[in-house]
Design an enzyme around this catalytic site. Structure first.
Site, short mmCIF file in Angstrom:
data_model
loop_
_atom_site.label_atom_id
_atom_site.label_comp_id
_atom_site.label_asym_id
_atom_site.label_seq_id
_atom_site.Cartn_x
_atom_site.Cartn_y
_atom_site.Cartn_z
N SER A 172 0.82 -1.21 0.00
CA SER A 172 0.00 0.00 0.00
C SER A 172 0.86 1.27 0.00
CB SER A 172 -0.91 0.02 1.23
OG SER A 172 -1.70 -1.15 1.27
N1 SAH Z 1 -0.37 -5.19 3.97
C1 SAH Z 1 0.41 -5.51 2.79
C2 SAH Z 1 -0.29 -5.22 1.50
C3 SAH Z 1 -1.50 -6.04 1.33
S1 SAH Z 1 -2.01 -6.41 -0.32
C4 SAH Z 1 1.75 -4.84 2.82
O1 SAH Z 1 2.08 -4.14 3.78
O2 SAH Z 1 2.54 -5.08 1.89
C5 SAH Z 1 -3.32 -7.51 0.18
C6 SAH Z 1 -2.85 -8.89 0.52
O3 SAH Z 1 -3.95 -9.61 1.04
C7 SAH Z 1 -2.35 -9.68 -0.68
O4 SAH Z 1 -1.07 -10.15 -0.46
C8 SAH Z 1 -3.36 -10.82 -0.79
O5 SAH Z 1 -2.80 -12.04 -1.25
C9 SAH Z 1 -3.83 -10.95 0.64
N2 SAH Z 1 -5.12 -11.61 0.84
C10 SAH Z 1 -6.26 -11.50 0.11
N3 SAH Z 1 -7.22 -12.27 0.64
C11 SAH Z 1 -6.71 -12.84 1.77
C12 SAH Z 1 -7.21 -13.73 2.78
N4 SAH Z 1 -8.46 -14.19 2.76
N5 SAH Z 1 -6.38 -14.11 3.77
C13 SAH Z 1 -5.11 -13.67 3.82
N6 SAH Z 1 -4.57 -12.84 2.91
C14 SAH Z 1 -5.36 -12.41 1.90
#
Ligand code: SAH
Length: 219
Positions: free
Chosen positions: A64
């Site tokens: 993000s």
């Molecule tokens: N917080 C992260 C960015 C998140 S991007 C950072 O600091 O880099 C969103 C992430 O959520 C992605 O990696 C995606 O694979 C994950 N995601 C999506 N659905 C999910 C779920 N049900 N459980 C765990 N992770 C999930």
């Protein structure tokens, strides 16, 4: 590691993107100054690590924008003794920021390769204490509940029911709620059996995919 050359861009990020937009929590600003964000992005785009936008980290996922990381963290109103759950580890950067502010951080990622890389990223800066789990974070982590704060860093239709149940009395939960077209950042706060909701600003996140999120066709 060329660490020196990232100091200035990181300081500029804190002043221009965070302080100027109203991030005031001093401990949080110190955390944003301390964590080497460039180590959490792919090496070929490291020179853009401190820019004012999200970046691709592979598997169609993103790290993000710095301001959004800071805003979501500030909204959690963390105290050092809080136990925190993040859903959507991605690069591990948000978890690293959380780990500067509290001792107990759990984070869940559904894509194994991203989870493994996040573990390496966190270990590289001495943050092995962050527990990175692989799985469907919409189910939360029942064996570790209750959590004083929960942050979901992917777009959910609404708060997954298990996460509501795993929120402590007085706990705060921050998430982007909405679908493909865009979402609103929301903060949910539990007081006993009552959960109140605040709707904040429009945002754009990748979808939360899982049992209590969106179906995998959304990816
Ligand atoms: N917080 C992260 C960015 C998140 S991007 C950072 O600091 O880099 C969103 C992430 O959520 C992605 O990696 C995606 O694979 C994950 N995601 C999506 N659905 C999910 C779920 N049900 N459980 C765990 N992770 C999930």
């Amino acid at each position: 590691m060329g660490e020196e050359k990232y100091k200035k861009p990181r300081e500029r990020m804190v002043v221009e993107q965070l302080e100027r937009r109203g991030i005031v929590d001093e401990r949080l600003l110190a955390a944003m100054r301390a964590v080497p964000r460039h180590l959490f992005v792919p090496s070929n785009i490291r020179n853009r690590a401190y820019c004012d936008y999200p970046l691709r980290i592979g598997h169609q996922q993103t790290i993000s924008q710095p301001y959004i990381v800071a805003l979501m963290t500030q909204l959690l109103e963390l105290k050092p003794e809080d136990k925190v759950l993040e859903v959507g580890t991605g690069s591990g950067y948000q978890a690293a920021i959380l780990a500067q502010l509290v001792d107990k951080v759990y984070t869940i990622e559904r894509i194994q390769e991203l989870a493994e890389r996040a573990r390496e990223n966190l270990a590289a800066i001495g943050l092995e204490k962050v527990k990175v789990e692989i799985g469907d974070g919409t189910r939360g982590l029942p064996e570790e509940m209750p959590f004083d704060a929960i942050v979901i860093t992917a777009a959910a239709p609404s708060v997954p029911e298990p996460l509501k149940e795993q929120l402590a009395d007085g706990g705060r939960l921050v998430l982007p709620a909405g679908g493909h077209g865009g979402q609103y950042l929301e903060r949910w706060t539990r007081q006993g059996e009552i959960i109140s909701r605040e709707k904040l600003i429009p945002v754009a996140f990748v979808p939360l995919i899982g049992e209590y999120g969106w179906p995998s066709g959304m990816a």
